[in-house]
Design an enzyme around this catalytic site. Structure first.
Site, PDB file in Angstrom:
ATOM      1  N   ARG A 126      -9.341  -4.182 -29.440  1.00  0.00           N
ATOM      2  CA  ARG A 126      -9.027  -5.330 -27.746  1.00  0.00           C
ATOM      3  C   ARG A 126      -8.148  -4.492 -26.889  1.00  0.00           C
ATOM      4  O   ARG A 126      -6.545  -5.776 -26.873  1.00  0.00           O
ATOM      5  CB  ARG A 126      -9.071  -6.309 -27.857  1.00  0.00           C
ATOM      6  CG  ARG A 126     -11.065  -6.370 -28.286  1.00  0.00           C
ATOM      7  CD  ARG A 126     -12.099  -7.690 -27.700  1.00  0.00           C
ATOM      8  NE  ARG A 126     -13.184  -7.836 -27.978  1.00  0.00           N
ATOM      9  CZ  ARG A 126     -13.850  -8.371 -29.002  1.00  0.00           C
ATOM     10  NH1 ARG A 126     -12.969  -8.840 -29.635  1.00  0.00           N
ATOM     11  NH2 ARG A 126     -15.190  -7.809 -29.234  1.00  0.00           N
ATOM     12  N   LYS A 148       0.924   1.374 -17.105  1.00  0.00           N
ATOM     13  CA  LYS A 148      -0.056   2.132 -16.260  1.00  0.00           C
ATOM     14  C   LYS A 148      -0.570   3.488 -17.622  1.00  0.00           C
ATOM     15  O   LYS A 148      -0.009   4.431 -18.195  1.00  0.00           O
ATOM     16  CB  LYS A 148      -0.377   2.951 -15.494  1.00  0.00           C
ATOM     17  CG  LYS A 148      -0.483   2.238 -13.318  1.00  0.00           C
ATOM     18  CD  LYS A 148      -0.599   2.969 -12.653  1.00  0.00           C
ATOM     19  CE  LYS A 148      -0.604   2.553 -11.285  1.00  0.00           C
ATOM     20  NZ  LYS A 148      -0.396   3.947 -10.059  1.00  0.00           N
ATOM     21  N   GLU A 190      10.687  12.734  -9.207  1.00  0.00           N
ATOM     22  CA  GLU A 190      10.891  10.921  -8.962  1.00  0.00           C
ATOM     23  C   GLU A 190      11.449  10.345  -9.127  1.00  0.00           C
ATOM     24  O   GLU A 190      11.384   9.292  -8.776  1.00  0.00           O
ATOM     25  CB  GLU A 190      10.032  11.209 -10.589  1.00  0.00           C
ATOM     26  CG  GLU A 190       8.065  11.901 -11.045  1.00  0.00           C
ATOM     27  CD  GLU A 190       7.056  11.312 -10.002  1.00  0.00           C
ATOM     28  OE1 GLU A 190       7.677  10.530  -9.694  1.00  0.00           O
ATOM     29  OE2 GLU A 190       5.851  11.830  -9.877  1.00  0.00           O
ATOM     30  N   LYS A 232      12.483   1.345 -10.755  1.00  0.00           N
ATOM     31  CA  LYS A 232      10.837   0.889 -11.149  1.00  0.00           C
ATOM     32  C   LYS A 232      10.660   0.058 -12.067  1.00  0.00           C
ATOM     33  O   LYS A 232       9.349  -0.173 -12.021  1.00  0.00           O
ATOM     34  CB  LYS A 232      10.407   2.170 -12.008  1.00  0.00           C
ATOM     35  CG  LYS A 232       9.193   2.539 -13.329  1.00  0.00           C
ATOM     36  CD  LYS A 232       7.947   3.522 -12.150  1.00  0.00           C
ATOM     37  CE  LYS A 232       6.387   2.748 -12.399  1.00  0.00           C
ATOM     38  NZ  LYS A 232       6.096   3.881 -13.394  1.00  0.00           N
ATOM     39  N   GLU A 242      -0.971  -3.159  -8.334  1.00  0.00           N
ATOM     40  CA  GLU A 242      -0.695  -2.365  -7.479  1.00  0.00           C
ATOM     41  C   GLU A 242      -1.512  -3.146  -6.390  1.00  0.00           C
ATOM     42  O   GLU A 242      -2.286  -2.626  -6.454  1.00  0.00           O
ATOM     43  CB  GLU A 242      -0.850  -0.958  -8.186  1.00  0.00           C
ATOM     44  CG  GLU A 242      -0.725  -0.168  -7.117  1.00  0.00           C
ATOM     45  CD  GLU A 242      -0.576   1.415  -7.453  1.00  0.00           C
ATOM     46  OE1 GLU A 242      -0.147   2.091  -7.973  1.00  0.00           O
ATOM     47  OE2 GLU A 242      -2.117   1.125  -7.373  1.00  0.00           O
ATOM     48  N   ARG A 247       4.350  -1.791  -4.966  1.00  0.00           N
ATOM     49  CA  ARG A 247       4.214  -0.575  -5.965  1.00  0.00           C
ATOM     50  C   ARG A 247       3.544   0.939  -5.732  1.00  0.00           C
ATOM     51  O   ARG A 247       4.077   1.940  -5.844  1.00  0.00           O
ATOM     52  CB  ARG A 247       3.411  -1.017  -7.123  1.00  0.00           C
ATOM     53  CG  ARG A 247       2.811  -0.356  -8.258  1.00  0.00           C
ATOM     54  CD  ARG A 247       2.746  -0.927 -10.142  1.00  0.00           C
ATOM     55  NE  ARG A 247       2.651   0.020 -11.122  1.00  0.00           N
ATOM     56  CZ  ARG A 247       2.744  -0.545 -12.367  1.00  0.00           C
ATOM     57  NH1 ARG A 247       2.521  -1.443 -12.667  1.00  0.00           N
ATOM     58  NH2 ARG A 247       2.784   0.761 -13.293  1.00  0.00           N
ATOM     59  N   ASN A 251       4.254   5.779  -4.542  1.00  0.00           N
ATOM     60  CA  ASN A 251       3.314   6.974  -4.973  1.00  0.00           C
ATOM     61  C   ASN A 251       3.705   8.221  -2.921  1.00  0.00           C
ATOM     62  O   ASN A 251       3.141   8.251  -3.144  1.00  0.00           O
ATOM     63  CB  ASN A 251       1.920   6.302  -3.623  1.00  0.00           C
ATOM     64  CG  ASN A 251       0.623   7.462  -4.214  1.00  0.00           C
ATOM     65  OD1 ASN A 251       1.036   7.026  -5.539  1.00  0.00           O
ATOM     66  ND2 ASN A 251       0.099   7.197  -3.492  1.00  0.00           N
ATOM     67  N   HIS A 254       3.154  11.798  -3.105  1.00  0.00           N
ATOM     68  CA  HIS A 254       2.012  11.833  -4.031  1.00  0.00           C
ATOM     69  C   HIS A 254       0.115  12.227  -3.228  1.00  0.00           C
ATOM     70  O   HIS A 254      -0.480  12.548  -3.361  1.00  0.00           O
ATOM     71  CB  HIS A 254       1.946  10.918  -4.725  1.00  0.00           C
ATOM     72  CG  HIS A 254       2.832  10.707  -5.742  1.00  0.00           C
ATOM     73  ND1 HIS A 254       4.254  10.143  -5.979  1.00  0.00           N
ATOM     74  CD2 HIS A 254       2.351  10.600  -7.203  1.00  0.00           C
ATOM     75  CE1 HIS A 254       4.902  10.775  -6.574  1.00  0.00           C
ATOM     76  NE2 HIS A 254       3.752  10.688  -7.841  1.00  0.00           N
ATOM     77  N   HIS A 258      -1.192  14.879  -4.819  1.00  0.00           N
ATOM     78  CA  HIS A 258      -2.188  14.889  -5.145  1.00  0.00           C
ATOM     79  C   HIS A 258      -2.939  16.207  -5.114  1.00  0.00           C
ATOM     80  O   HIS A 258      -3.851  16.412  -5.965  1.00  0.00           O
ATOM     81  CB  HIS A 258      -2.911  13.361  -5.862  1.00  0.00           C
ATOM     82  CG  HIS A 258      -1.760  12.168  -6.369  1.00  0.00           C
ATOM     83  ND1 HIS A 258      -2.187  11.438  -7.025  1.00  0.00           N
ATOM     84  CD2 HIS A 258      -1.489  13.227  -8.035  1.00  0.00           C
ATOM     85  CE1 HIS A 258      -1.583  10.480  -7.150  1.00  0.00           C
ATOM     86  NE2 HIS A 258      -1.033  11.680  -8.354  1.00  0.00           N
ATOM     87  N   HIS A 271       3.812  18.390 -11.638  1.00  0.00           N
ATOM     88  CA  HIS A 271       3.176  17.073 -10.953  1.00  0.00           C
ATOM     89  C   HIS A 271       4.496  16.877 -10.217  1.00  0.00           C
ATOM     90  O   HIS A 271       4.355  16.953  -8.863  1.00  0.00           O
ATOM     91  CB  HIS A 271       3.022  15.612 -11.661  1.00  0.00           C
ATOM     92  CG  HIS A 271       2.718  14.276 -11.400  1.00  0.00           C
ATOM     93  ND1 HIS A 271       1.747  14.296 -10.739  1.00  0.00           N
ATOM     94  CD2 HIS A 271       3.439  13.567 -11.489  1.00  0.00           C
ATOM     95  CE1 HIS A 271       1.859  13.658  -9.790  1.00  0.00           C
ATOM     96  NE2 HIS A 271       3.304  12.086 -10.429  1.00  0.00           N
TER      97      HIS A 271
END
Lengths: 374, 374
Positions: A126, A148, A190, A232, A242, A247, A251, A254, A258, A271
């Site tokens: 957990r 994340k 980035e 960041k 988010e 946040r 993106n 992105h 993506h 990426h």
């Protein structure tokens, strides 16, 4: 060097506050930093197989020297194996060593390693403590901070994951010396993005001192990574889950980025490279909506090209990319929320962009095959 | 009935506060309760296949009536399939329906269903809202509250999981009407445990009104479940992550209980039955340490027997059980922390129990084969 010199940021989250350390040779301090972060128990060091054995060995020694009895596993931690099978393999290793709740998982590698092993840490018993030791520039300025973690399913990328904040992020700039040039450029994408959306001063630095930054020599690269890390960290501290739009600003580039990865197949463009093209498409949208002028579009193109990043893509169609944006994980009720610039160092979100405008801007970043340029 | 009449407790956690509703027929309010909890989007109702189809149908109708477009899946959600394979099957179903971050997973079933589907909710898209609709007494008074979710690995039970708090817990006492008698007794074991460790008044009620409680008729059973729920809610609010000793008190009877399940094979004794025997062993330890007198041991034995719970076990040896306590997931550095009574409604933790004392107390609850008694 003491670690306070190297302290780039403190991230503040509901799961606790943690330090991000950025410097040369800081891997040697990992034991002391972990103790300072309140960690005890044993350490389970999981390193990407592409790391130099000497780097893994140095980390292992530093952990033991810091009083952490350490087990080490090196394994492939690439996009190809970022799945539940690999997660189960790591669980099995932890079970074999009877890893307990008071123990700490230390992950060493790029963004995929942090995502994958971070997910294991989020779910083992957990949730156990994880220390992120990112070794790629992209992971340093972005993925290692903010908790994340995720793995892929056959049905899509990053569909399964968690928000599991690390107890410590330790970034040794010395690890970048062996990073392939294209991956380095992907990381710069980035970092430059942080300047474009939130920090005009950082954008200036990237424009004016490209050669010095890419050399990795001297103090400037370290300070610039720290500044990018701070941005960041501030964003994560302000909007951990988010839920707001803060946040989401990260993106930038992105949505189309993506879509490019999705349509052209992962692995063709890195990426960061796909994000660079995505930022150009987003700039085209913002210009068409009258939010920014042509000059800022050109500034963005120039700075990306200084770092050998692509600003166009080939082998995909506008229809394919637009279709892909609609299935993005971040869409809500099928609606795309765009991150767009309003000026240098200033971004906002917009949900009201007409598809015709998107179409024109996407058209502009697609070139026929064999002409993809930097 | 309005839902405030049925409000048993509000659980306060770092992931948000949530209501626990306990009453007859409250499943009909699920849509309104979910809206009040701030939920929107679609609902994904996952029900254990052992539920009556009419009960699942009623829940589905209530969700749609409340404005939630709902997809339903019924499937086996038993201990046998509480594993990653089942989790992957549910992910696949969610991916097929493009379940988004704003959607809610509703799980209907016993404790295993809540654990398993709760784990899916904790990890799908890095965590989506889950509503727990426990339909067994054990799940109502215990597992559905507190956010502990988990699945088993071949290497051990509940090794993988998360703390993922529900947005709402909705307990319809009408669901208990069809629960098998042994499962009902297992649930009473957990509820009686709450009285033993924290609430002498609740213990009294269980002793004095056993027949009325077991009939499930009238108001008393509903009020008693609410009281037991309140105790669990208070403990979770005080010690969400089981970092202090407060939440550990709920572990009363579980150290030997888990050992019995582990050694005799899961499924032979129900969890609550194993816990009942475990509480007798713990009472034996406390008596030997002079913490409680023989009278309280007898009171505990009598109340358990009133609810047809076993107080001894056969087919296992003291050595096996003691060995199993040492590999318990809750052990730290291999050391067992015992939860022991100091009096009726008062429990503490102790890490200094001599093995000889444990051995004597465990001996006392083991009887030769075919003599296991209630």
């Amino acid at each position: 060097m003491t670690s306070d010199e190297n302290l780039a940021a403190v991230v503040s989250t509901t799961q606790g506050d943690y330090r991000v350390i950025v410097g040369r040779g800081v891997i040697n301090d990992i034991g002391a930093e972990m103790t300072a972060a309140g960690l005890s128990g044993r350490a389970f060091l999981i390193a990407d197989v592409s790391m130099f054995p000497t780097a893994v060995h140095r980390a292992h020694e530093a952990l033991e020297r810091g009083g952490f009895v350490t087990n080490v596993m090196t394994m492939e931690l690439s996009e190809r194996v970022k799945n539940m099978e690999t997660v189960l393999e790591i669980y099995k290793w932890l079970a074999g060593h009877r890893a307990e709740r008071i123990d700490t998982i230390v992950v060493m590698g790029g963004g995929v390693a942090g995502d994958l092993v971070g997910f294991v840490a989020a779910t083992w018993l957990r949730g156990v403590a994880v220390v992120q030791v990112p070794t790629s520039l992209a992971a340093m300025v972005d993925a290692s901070i903010g908790g994340k973690v995720a793995i892929n399913l056959p049905e899509g990328k990053n569909l399964v994951g968690a928000f599991h904040q690390p107890k410590l992020v330790l970034q040794d700039v010395a690890h970048l010396a062996t990073l392939p040039e294209r991956e380095m450029a992907g990381g710069f994408a980035e970092a430059i993005k942080h300047g474009l959306i939130l920090d005009p001063g950082l954008l200036d630095t990237f424009e004016r001192q490209a050669a010095e930054l890419q050399s990795l020599d001297g103090d400037l690269p370290v300070r610039t990574i720290r500044r990018s890390v701070q941005i960041k960290a501030e964003v994560v501290s302000a909007d951990e889950f988010e839920r707001g739009d803060v946040r989401l600003l990260l993106n930038y580039g992105h949505t189309i980025g993506h879509a490019i990865e999705n349509v052209s197949g992962y692995g063709k463009l890195l990426h960061g490279e796909a994000v660079a093209v995505g930022m150009m498409a987003a700039a085209g949208i913002a210009r068409r909506l009258g939010m920014i002028d042509e000059e800022l579009v050109n500034r963005q193109r120039n700075v990306l090209q200084q770092y050998n990043l692509p600003v166009t893509v080939s082998g995909v169609t506008t229809d394919e990319l637009i279709a892909a944006t609609k299935t993005d994980k971040k869409s809500r009720g099928g609606k795309v929320k765009w991150v767009l610039l309003e000026g240098p160092g200033k971004a906002v979100t917009r949900s009201d962009v007409p598809e015709a405008v998107v179409r024109e801007a996407v058209d502009e970043v697609i070139v026929p095959n064999e002409q993809t340029g930097t």
